[in-house]
Design a protein around this motif. Structure first.
Motif, PDB file in Angstrom:
ATOM      1  N   HIS A   1      26.975  43.576  56.215  1.00  0.00           N
ATOM      2  CA  HIS A   1      26.890  42.177  56.630  1.00  0.00           C
ATOM      3  C   HIS A   1      26.385  41.315  55.468  1.00  0.00           C
ATOM      4  CE1 HIS A   1      26.515  38.791  59.343  1.00  0.00           C
ATOM      5  NE2 HIS A   1      25.262  38.638  58.963  1.00  0.00           N
ATOM      6  N   TRP A   2      25.358  41.786  54.755  1.00  0.00           N
ATOM      7  CA  TRP A   2      24.835  41.036  53.615  1.00  0.00           C
ATOM      8  C   TRP A   2      25.926  40.869  52.546  1.00  0.00           C
ATOM      9  CZ3 TRP A   2      24.232  42.340  48.450  1.00  0.00           C
ATOM     10  CH2 TRP A   2      23.551  41.396  47.674  1.00  0.00           C
ATOM     11  N   LEU A   3      26.677  41.935  52.272  1.00  0.00           N
ATOM     12  CA  LEU A   3      27.765  41.824  51.298  1.00  0.00           C
ATOM     13  C   LEU A   3      28.781  40.773  51.730  1.00  0.00           C
ATOM     14  CD1 LEU A   3      28.660  45.493  50.252  1.00  0.00           C
ATOM     15  CD2 LEU A   3      27.654  43.712  48.815  1.00  0.00           C
TER      16      LEU A   3
ATOM     17  N   ARG B   1      33.698  46.703  50.761  1.00  0.00           N
ATOM     18  CA  ARG B   1      33.271  45.304  50.665  1.00  0.00           C
ATOM     19  C   ARG B   1      32.738  44.977  49.280  1.00  0.00           C
ATOM     20  NH1 ARG B   1      34.628  46.513  54.771  1.00  0.00           N
ATOM     21  NH2 ARG B   1      34.448  45.533  56.790  1.00  0.00           N
ATOM     22  N   LEU B   2      32.047  45.939  48.675  1.00  0.00           N
ATOM     23  CA  LEU B   2      31.491  45.695  47.341  1.00  0.00           C
ATOM     24  C   LEU B   2      32.601  45.447  46.332  1.00  0.00           C
ATOM     25  CD1 LEU B   2      29.219  45.446  45.319  1.00  0.00           C
ATOM     26  CD2 LEU B   2      29.136  47.961  45.207  1.00  0.00           C
ATOM     27  N   SER B   3      33.688  46.191  46.410  1.00  0.00           N
ATOM     28  CA  SER B   3      34.775  45.953  45.455  1.00  0.00           C
ATOM     29  C   SER B   3      35.359  44.554  45.661  1.00  0.00           C
ATOM     30  CB  SER B   3      35.852  47.033  45.564  1.00  0.00           C
ATOM     31  OG  SER B   3      36.482  46.989  46.817  1.00  0.00           O
ATOM     32  N   ASP B   4      35.434  44.099  46.912  1.00  0.00           N
ATOM     33  CA  ASP B   4      35.890  42.728  47.170  1.00  0.00           C
ATOM     34  C   ASP B   4      34.934  41.710  46.564  1.00  0.00           C
ATOM     35  OD1 ASP B   4      38.051  43.720  48.643  1.00  0.00           O
ATOM     36  OD2 ASP B   4      37.023  43.485  50.568  1.00  0.00           O
ATOM     37  N   LEU B   5      33.633  41.938  46.741  1.00  0.00           N
ATOM     38  CA  LEU B   5      32.643  41.020  46.172  1.00  0.00           C
ATOM     39  C   LEU B   5      32.740  40.993  44.654  1.00  0.00           C
ATOM     40  CD1 LEU B   5      30.190  39.136  46.274  1.00  0.00           C
ATOM     41  CD2 LEU B   5      28.742  41.183  46.359  1.00  0.00           C
ATOM     42  N   LEU B   6      32.894  42.148  44.035  1.00  0.00           N
ATOM     43  CA  LEU B   6      32.997  42.193  42.572  1.00  0.00           C
ATOM     44  C   LEU B   6      34.232  41.445  42.087  1.00  0.00           C
ATOM     45  CD1 LEU B   6      31.807  45.855  42.025  1.00  0.00           C
ATOM     46  CD2 LEU B   6      30.576  43.765  41.367  1.00  0.00           C
ATOM     47  N   PHE B   7      35.326  41.502  42.825  1.00  0.00           N
ATOM     48  CA  PHE B   7      36.525  40.743  42.474  1.00  0.00           C
ATOM     49  C   PHE B   7      36.232  39.240  42.517  1.00  0.00           C
ATOM     50  CE2 PHE B   7      40.405  38.490  43.723  1.00  0.00           C
ATOM     51  CZ  PHE B   7      41.221  38.813  42.655  1.00  0.00           C
ATOM     52  N   VAL B   8      35.582  38.799  43.581  1.00  0.00           N
ATOM     53  CA  VAL B   8      35.261  37.377  43.720  1.00  0.00           C
ATOM     54  C   VAL B   8      34.290  36.938  42.627  1.00  0.00           C
ATOM     55  CG1 VAL B   8      34.028  35.726  45.205  1.00  0.00           C
ATOM     56  CG2 VAL B   8      35.820  37.177  46.152  1.00  0.00           C
ATOM     57  N   VAL B   9      33.275  37.727  42.357  1.00  0.00           N
ATOM     58  CA  VAL B   9      32.310  37.375  41.311  1.00  0.00           C
ATOM     59  C   VAL B   9      33.000  37.335  39.948  1.00  0.00           C
ATOM     60  CG1 VAL B   9      30.231  38.165  40.086  1.00  0.00           C
ATOM     61  CG2 VAL B   9      30.280  38.122  42.594  1.00  0.00           C
ATOM     62  N   ALA B  10      33.933  38.231  39.697  1.00  0.00           N
ATOM     63  CA  ALA B  10      34.684  38.187  38.435  1.00  0.00           C
ATOM     64  C   ALA B  10      35.438  36.863  38.320  1.00  0.00           C
ATOM     65  CB  ALA B  10      35.646  39.367  38.340  1.00  0.00           C
ATOM     66  N   ARG B  11      36.012  36.406  39.419  1.00  0.00           N
ATOM     67  CA  ARG B  11      36.711  35.106  39.421  1.00  0.00           C
ATOM     68  C   ARG B  11      35.735  33.972  39.103  1.00  0.00           C
ATOM     69  NH1 ARG B  11      40.094  33.250  44.105  1.00  0.00           N
ATOM     70  NH2 ARG B  11      40.948  31.984  42.414  1.00  0.00           N
TER      71      ARG B  11
ATOM     72  N   GLN C   1      33.565  42.682  32.479  1.00  0.00           N
ATOM     73  CA  GLN C   1      32.628  43.740  32.894  1.00  0.00           C
ATOM     74  C   GLN C   1      32.574  43.834  34.408  1.00  0.00           C
ATOM     75  OE1 GLN C   1      30.959  46.110  31.083  1.00  0.00           O
ATOM     76  NE2 GLN C   1      30.493  46.905  33.113  1.00  0.00           N
ATOM     77  N   CYS C   2      32.661  42.706  35.084  1.00  0.00           N
ATOM     78  CA  CYS C   2      32.663  42.710  36.543  1.00  0.00           C
ATOM     79  C   CYS C   2      33.928  43.394  37.065  1.00  0.00           C
ATOM     80  CB  CYS C   2      32.552  41.276  37.055  1.00  0.00           C
ATOM     81  SG  CYS C   2      32.055  41.171  38.787  1.00  0.00           S
ATOM     82  N   HIS C   3      35.062  43.150  36.417  1.00  0.00           N
ATOM     83  CA  HIS C   3      36.297  43.847  36.798  1.00  0.00           C
ATOM     84  C   HIS C   3      36.171  45.354  36.551  1.00  0.00           C
ATOM     85  CE1 HIS C   3      39.110  40.808  38.129  1.00  0.00           C
ATOM     86  NE2 HIS C   3      38.771  40.021  37.126  1.00  0.00           N
ATOM     87  N   MET C   4      35.498  45.739  35.474  1.00  0.00           N
ATOM     88  CA  MET C   4      35.280  47.166  35.208  1.00  0.00           C
ATOM     89  C   MET C   4      34.457  47.779  36.336  1.00  0.00           C
ATOM     90  SD  MET C   4      35.724  49.849  33.424  1.00  0.00           S
ATOM     91  CE  MET C   4      36.066  49.627  31.704  1.00  0.00           C
ATOM     92  N   ALA C   5      33.407  47.082  36.749  1.00  0.00           N
ATOM     93  CA  ALA C   5      32.594  47.564  37.864  1.00  0.00           C
ATOM     94  C   ALA C   5      33.436  47.657  39.135  1.00  0.00           C
ATOM     95  CB  ALA C   5      31.397  46.643  38.080  1.00  0.00           C
ATOM     96  N   ARG C   6      34.309  46.681  39.358  1.00  0.00           N
ATOM     97  CA  ARG C   6      35.191  46.698  40.534  1.00  0.00           C
ATOM     98  C   ARG C   6      36.094  47.925  40.516  1.00  0.00           C
ATOM     99  NH1 ARG C   6      40.149  46.003  40.619  1.00  0.00           N
ATOM    100  NH2 ARG C   6      40.208  44.907  38.623  1.00  0.00           N
ATOM    101  N   ALA C   7      36.662  48.244  39.364  1.00  0.00           N
ATOM    102  CA  ALA C   7      37.555  49.408  39.247  1.00  0.00           C
ATOM    103  C   ALA C   7      36.788  50.706  39.515  1.00  0.00           C
ATOM    104  CB  ALA C   7      38.220  49.433  37.877  1.00  0.00           C
ATOM    105  N   VAL C   8      35.576  50.813  39.003  1.00  0.00           N
ATOM    106  CA  VAL C   8      34.756  52.005  39.252  1.00  0.00           C
ATOM    107  C   VAL C   8      34.361  52.057  40.731  1.00  0.00           C
ATOM    108  CG1 VAL C   8      32.581  53.176  38.699  1.00  0.00           C
ATOM    109  CG2 VAL C   8      33.965  52.161  36.868  1.00  0.00           C
ATOM    110  N   CYS C   9      34.118  50.909  41.330  1.00  0.00           N
ATOM    111  CA  CYS C   9      33.788  50.861  42.758  1.00  0.00           C
ATOM    112  C   CYS C   9      34.960  51.371  43.584  1.00  0.00           C
ATOM    113  CB  CYS C   9      33.432  49.432  43.148  1.00  0.00           C
ATOM    114  SG  CYS C   9      32.812  49.277  44.827  1.00  0.00           S
ATOM    115  N   ARG C  10      36.168  50.999  43.230  1.00  0.00           N
ATOM    116  CA  ARG C  10      37.348  51.496  43.946  1.00  0.00           C
ATOM    117  C   ARG C  10      37.460  53.010  43.801  1.00  0.00           C
ATOM    118  NH1 ARG C  10      38.927  48.240  47.877  1.00  0.00           N
ATOM    119  NH2 ARG C  10      39.744  46.263  47.162  1.00  0.00           N
ATOM    120  N   ARG C  11      37.138  53.525  42.613  1.00  0.00           N
ATOM    121  CA  ARG C  11      37.154  54.984  42.422  1.00  0.00           C
ATOM    122  C   ARG C  11      36.080  55.640  43.278  1.00  0.00           C
ATOM    123  NH1 ARG C  11      34.669  57.659  38.207  1.00  0.00           N
ATOM    124  NH2 ARG C  11      34.980  55.871  36.830  1.00  0.00           N
TER     125      ARG C  11
END
Length: 185
Positions: free
Chosen positions: A91-93, A155-165, A121-131
């Motif tokens: 919910h927080w995410l 949800r975290l990978s979605d948040l990382l995508f938005v933060v990268a944007r 770097q945020c996209h890199m974190a997103r890719a690792v999150c998906r893995r």
């Protein structure tokens, strides 16, 4: 806190096994260990991101909180049957994601990783999150896990995508848009 490590090397893992927090030993290449390691790797990538967030206090604070969540998640994987990550984390995410997404324009193109060092770097974190999510799904096929752990990573990978944007667009920067015919020779 429990026992502190006074000696870092123990030689107990020289046989290719590692100890879980419940005292059991399993192979270092077991899916559970892979889940723990990938959560740790993701945490490291988010740490690198935080160090690039000068002037972005709200994002930095959110990422630090996520680092604590990921440490807890790794602990959850280290104790089979335990549950630390719950619906309140998800919910927080979602609330955090909605907050950062509120001022972004609607997506009309795919986005390539880049736009700034922090965004990349945020996209890199997103890719690792998906893995990490894929590893947890694989683990769930062989052992019982907390389903909220999988939901959290999704949800975290979605948040990382938005933060990268957000990071790519800050200070007048641009997102790197995929151009369909640009990949041709």
């Amino acid at each position: 806190m429990g026992n502190r490590l006074s000696k870092i090397y123990t030689r107990t893992g020289d046989d290719g096994s590692t100890g879980l927090a419940d005292g059991n030993r399993i192979a270092k290449n077991a899916q559970r260990v892979e889940a723990m390691g990938t959560a740790d790797e993701l945490n490291c990538h988010i740490g690198l991101l935080v160090e690039q967030l000068e002037g972005e206090e709200a994002i930095a604070e959110a990422m630090r909180r996520i680092q604590h969540h990921l440490f807890d998640l790794g602990g959850e994987f280290a104790i089979p049957g335990s549950q630390v990550i719950g619906e309140q984390h998800i919910h927080w995410l979602e609330e955090t994601l909605d907050h950062f997404n509120a001022d972004l324009p609607a997506l009309k193109n795919f986005i390539l990783p880049g736009g700034s060092m922090a965004a990349a770097q945020c996209h890199m974190a997103r890719a690792v999150c998906r893995r990490a999510e894929r590893v947890v799904v694989a683990l769930s096929h062989e052992d019982s896990i907390n389903p909220d752990a999988r939901h959290y990573l999704n949800r975290l990978s979605d948040l990382l995508f938005v933060v990268a944007r957000v990071l790519a667009r800050r200070d007048g920067g641009d997102e790197v848009l995929w151009e369909q015919h640009r990949s041709g020779i």
